[in-house]
Design a protein around this motif. Structure first.
Motif, PDB file in Angstrom:
ATOM      1  N   GLU A  52     -41.232   9.908  10.169  1.00  0.00           N
ATOM      2  CA  GLU A  52     -40.382   9.799  11.360  1.00  0.00           C
ATOM      3  C   GLU A  52     -40.768  10.835  12.412  1.00  0.00           C
ATOM      4  OE1 GLU A  52     -36.499  10.114   9.619  1.00  0.00           O
ATOM      5  OE2 GLU A  52     -36.463   7.991   9.031  1.00  0.00           O
ATOM      6  N   ASP A  53     -41.064  12.064  11.969  1.00  0.00           N
ATOM      7  CA  ASP A  53     -41.517  13.095  12.905  1.00  0.00           C
ATOM      8  C   ASP A  53     -42.835  12.692  13.566  1.00  0.00           C
ATOM      9  OD1 ASP A  53     -39.333  14.661  12.330  1.00  0.00           O
ATOM     10  OD2 ASP A  53     -40.406  16.010  10.959  1.00  0.00           O
ATOM     11  N   LEU A  54     -43.722  12.117  12.771  1.00  0.00           N
ATOM     12  CA  LEU A  54     -45.017  11.684  13.316  1.00  0.00           C
ATOM     13  C   LEU A  54     -44.858  10.542  14.316  1.00  0.00           C
ATOM     14  CD1 LEU A  54     -47.316  11.924  10.182  1.00  0.00           C
ATOM     15  CD2 LEU A  54     -47.589  13.180  12.321  1.00  0.00           C
ATOM     16  N   LEU A  76     -53.552  -2.039  24.601  1.00  0.00           N
ATOM     17  CA  LEU A  76     -52.687  -0.865  24.561  1.00  0.00           C
ATOM     18  C   LEU A  76     -52.173  -0.636  23.147  1.00  0.00           C
ATOM     19  CD1 LEU A  76     -51.167   1.386  26.101  1.00  0.00           C
ATOM     20  CD2 LEU A  76     -49.306  -0.259  26.433  1.00  0.00           C
ATOM     21  N   PHE A  77     -51.744  -1.703  22.465  1.00  0.00           N
ATOM     22  CA  PHE A  77     -51.224  -1.544  21.110  1.00  0.00           C
ATOM     23  C   PHE A  77     -52.275  -0.943  20.177  1.00  0.00           C
ATOM     24  CE2 PHE A  77     -50.706  -3.115  16.761  1.00  0.00           C
ATOM     25  CZ  PHE A  77     -49.517  -2.487  16.452  1.00  0.00           C
ATOM     26  N   THR A  78     -53.508  -1.391  20.289  1.00  0.00           N
ATOM     27  CA  THR A  78     -54.575  -0.870  19.440  1.00  0.00           C
ATOM     28  C   THR A  78     -54.785   0.613  19.705  1.00  0.00           C
ATOM     29  OG1 THR A  78     -55.622  -3.043  19.513  1.00  0.00           O
ATOM     30  CG2 THR A  78     -56.989  -1.218  18.750  1.00  0.00           C
ATOM     31  N   TRP A  79     -54.753   0.998  20.974  1.00  0.00           N
ATOM     32  CA  TRP A  79     -54.902   2.401  21.362  1.00  0.00           C
ATOM     33  C   TRP A  79     -53.754   3.229  20.772  1.00  0.00           C
ATOM     34  CZ3 TRP A  79     -51.925   5.336  25.003  1.00  0.00           C
ATOM     35  CH2 TRP A  79     -52.483   6.554  25.378  1.00  0.00           C
ATOM     36  N   MET A  80     -52.529   2.723  20.887  1.00  0.00           N
ATOM     37  CA  MET A  80     -51.366   3.437  20.350  1.00  0.00           C
ATOM     38  C   MET A  80     -51.436   3.513  18.829  1.00  0.00           C
ATOM     39  SD  MET A  80     -48.186   2.221  22.812  1.00  0.00           S
ATOM     40  CE  MET A  80     -48.010   0.679  21.982  1.00  0.00           C
ATOM     41  N   MET A  81     -51.874   2.431  18.193  1.00  0.00           N
ATOM     42  CA  MET A  81     -51.994   2.409  16.745  1.00  0.00           C
ATOM     43  C   MET A  81     -53.016   3.454  16.283  1.00  0.00           C
ATOM     44  SD  MET A  81     -52.796  -0.821  14.252  1.00  0.00           S
ATOM     45  CE  MET A  81     -54.433  -1.021  14.915  1.00  0.00           C
ATOM     46  N   ASN A  82     -54.109   3.588  17.013  1.00  0.00           N
ATOM     47  CA  ASN A  82     -55.109   4.599  16.665  1.00  0.00           C
ATOM     48  C   ASN A  82     -54.545   6.007  16.804  1.00  0.00           C
ATOM     49  OD1 ASN A  82     -57.239   2.962  15.850  1.00  0.00           O
ATOM     50  ND2 ASN A  82     -57.899   2.628  17.949  1.00  0.00           N
ATOM     51  N   ILE A  83     -53.732   6.233  17.825  1.00  0.00           N
ATOM     52  CA  ILE A  83     -53.091   7.549  17.980  1.00  0.00           C
ATOM     53  C   ILE A  83     -52.206   7.828  16.768  1.00  0.00           C
ATOM     54  CG2 ILE A  83     -51.346   8.837  19.292  1.00  0.00           C
ATOM     55  CD1 ILE A  83     -52.531   7.593  21.839  1.00  0.00           C
ATOM     56  N   ALA A  84     -51.378   6.860  16.385  1.00  0.00           N
ATOM     57  CA  ALA A  84     -50.482   7.021  15.237  1.00  0.00           C
ATOM     58  C   ALA A  84     -51.285   7.278  13.965  1.00  0.00           C
ATOM     59  CB  ALA A  84     -49.605   5.780  15.081  1.00  0.00           C
ATOM     60  N   ARG A  85     -52.318   6.499  13.761  1.00  0.00           N
ATOM     61  CA  ARG A  85     -53.152   6.642  12.555  1.00  0.00           C
ATOM     62  C   ARG A  85     -53.834   8.006  12.525  1.00  0.00           C
ATOM     63  NH1 ARG A  85     -58.312   5.812  11.469  1.00  0.00           N
ATOM     64  NH2 ARG A  85     -58.754   4.901  13.488  1.00  0.00           N
ATOM     65  N   ASN A  86     -54.416   8.411  13.659  1.00  0.00           N
ATOM     66  CA  ASN A  86     -55.117   9.696  13.704  1.00  0.00           C
ATOM     67  C   ASN A  86     -54.176  10.873  13.494  1.00  0.00           C
ATOM     68  OD1 ASN A  86     -57.514   8.352  14.110  1.00  0.00           O
ATOM     69  ND2 ASN A  86     -57.507   8.618  16.323  1.00  0.00           N
ATOM     70  N   LEU A  87     -52.987  10.829  14.106  1.00  0.00           N
ATOM     71  CA  LEU A  87     -52.019  11.902  13.889  1.00  0.00           C
ATOM     72  C   LEU A  87     -51.603  11.969  12.424  1.00  0.00           C
ATOM     73  CD1 LEU A  87     -49.686  11.625  17.036  1.00  0.00           C
ATOM     74  CD2 LEU A  87     -51.221  13.514  16.459  1.00  0.00           C
ATOM     75  N   LYS A  91     -52.292  15.027   9.863  1.00  0.00           N
ATOM     76  CA  LYS A  91     -51.189  15.654   9.123  1.00  0.00           C
ATOM     77  C   LYS A  91     -51.540  15.800   7.655  1.00  0.00           C
ATOM     78  CE  LYS A  91     -47.038  17.299   8.868  1.00  0.00           C
ATOM     79  NZ  LYS A  91     -46.712  18.555   9.545  1.00  0.00           N
ATOM     80  N   LEU A  92     -52.112  14.739   7.062  1.00  0.00           N
ATOM     81  CA  LEU A  92     -52.495  14.806   5.651  1.00  0.00           C
ATOM     82  C   LEU A  92     -53.543  15.890   5.396  1.00  0.00           C
ATOM     83  CD1 LEU A  92     -52.822  11.093   4.473  1.00  0.00           C
ATOM     84  CD2 LEU A  92     -51.021  12.717   3.944  1.00  0.00           C
ATOM     85  N   ARG A  93     -54.412  16.089   6.352  1.00  0.00           N
ATOM     86  CA  ARG A  93     -55.491  17.066   6.194  1.00  0.00           C
ATOM     87  C   ARG A  93     -55.048  18.491   6.523  1.00  0.00           C
ATOM     88  NH1 ARG A  93     -60.115  13.512   9.238  1.00  0.00           N
ATOM     89  NH2 ARG A  93     -60.495  12.065   7.534  1.00  0.00           N
ATOM     90  N   SER A  94     -53.877  18.641   7.134  1.00  0.00           N
ATOM     91  CA  SER A  94     -53.436  19.965   7.583  1.00  0.00           C
ATOM     92  C   SER A  94     -53.098  20.863   6.394  1.00  0.00           C
ATOM     93  CB  SER A  94     -52.223  19.844   8.504  1.00  0.00           C
ATOM     94  OG  SER A  94     -51.086  19.446   7.783  1.00  0.00           O
ATOM     95  N   LYS A  95     -53.285  22.165   6.606  1.00  0.00           N
ATOM     96  CA  LYS A  95     -53.035  23.149   5.564  1.00  0.00           C
ATOM     97  C   LYS A  95     -51.567  23.182   5.160  1.00  0.00           C
ATOM     98  CE  LYS A  95     -56.184  26.873   5.387  1.00  0.00           C
ATOM     99  NZ  LYS A  95     -56.677  28.119   5.908  1.00  0.00           N
TER     100      LYS A  95
END
Length: 183
Positions: A52-54, A76-87, A91-95
Motif C-alpha cells: 500500500e505504501d508503494l 501511459l498505463f504501461t509507463w505507470m506499471m513500469n514505475i510501480a514494478r521498478n519501485l 524495495k525488495l533489494r533495499s537494505k
C-alpha cells in the motif's frame, strides 16, 4: 441525489492534465488505475502494508515525473506499471527491507519455516521452460505472463497492447501446441 457519470478522457488529455498538475485528474487517475497497479505491486511485495505504501509512492512518482512520459514509447498505463514494478523491485533489494525480513517475530518465523520446507512447483524440473521455448515468441510471451508471472488475461492485453481476444487466442494456440508434445 443525481449520479454523475464521468466523461471518458483520452490518454493524451489525461497526460496533458497531469502535466498541468491538475489535482482532480490525479484523483481520477488513482480511481482508474490504483487497482491494477496495486496488483502489480502486491505480486512483487507480498506484505500488504508495504504494498500500500508503494502504491502511494508510485502515484507520487507519476505526479512528479509525468513530464518524462513519452507516448511514442508506449501507453501511459504501461509507463505507470513500469514505475510501480521498478519501485517494488527496488524495495525488495533495499537494505532496510532485507533487514526487516531477517528480524521477524516468532509467529511469522514459524510460517516462513513451514513454507521453506514444503516442496513447491518448479516448471524447470518438468521441462516446461524448454517446451515453452519451442513455441513462437508471441505465444511464449503470453504464456510467460499468464502462467509464470500471474497476470490476468486483461493485464496481458494491456501490457502487450493487444486486444483481449487475441490474448485468449494465443493462449489457446499455445496450449494446443504444448499438448502435441504430451500425446
Amino acid at each position: 441525489m443525481t449520479s454523475q457519470k464521468k466523461t471518458p478522457i483520452s490518454e493524451p488529455e489525461l497526460v496533458l492534465a497531469l502535466q498541468r498538475k491538475d489535482p482532480v485528474i490525479l484523483k481520477r487517475l488513482y480511481q482508474m488505475y490504483s487497482g491494477a497497479l496495486y496488483g502489480v505491486i502486491s505480486r512483487i511485495v507480498t506484505q500488504t502494508e508495504i504494498a500500500e505504501d508503494l502504491l502511494q509512492e508510485t502515484f507520487v512518482k507519476i505526479w512528479h515525473s509525468v513530464d518524462s512520459y513519452d507516448s511514442s514509447k508506449g501507453r501511459l498505463f504501461t509507463w505507470m506499471m513500469n514505475i510501480a514494478r521498478n519501485l517494488s523491485i527496488d524495495k525488495l533489494r533495499s537494505k532496510d527491507f532485507k533487514n526487516a525480513s531477517k528480524n521477524q517475530d516468532i509467529e511469522n518465523n514459524v510460517s516462513v519455516i513451514d513454507r521453506e520446507n514444503n516442496v513447491s512447483f518448479n516448471p524447470d524440473t518438468l521441462g516446461m521452460k524448454d517446451l515453452i521455448g519451442s513455441l513462437k515468441p508471441d505465444l511464449q510471451k503470453v504464456l510467460e505472463l499468464v502462467y509464470f508471472k500471474g497476470y490476468t488475461h486483461v493485464e496481458v492485453s494491456e501490457a502487450l497492447e493487444l486486444p483481449l481476444g487475441t490474448v485468449k487466442t494465443r493462449i489457446r494456440l499455445a496450449i494446443m501446441e504444448l499438448r502435441k508434445n504430451f500425446n
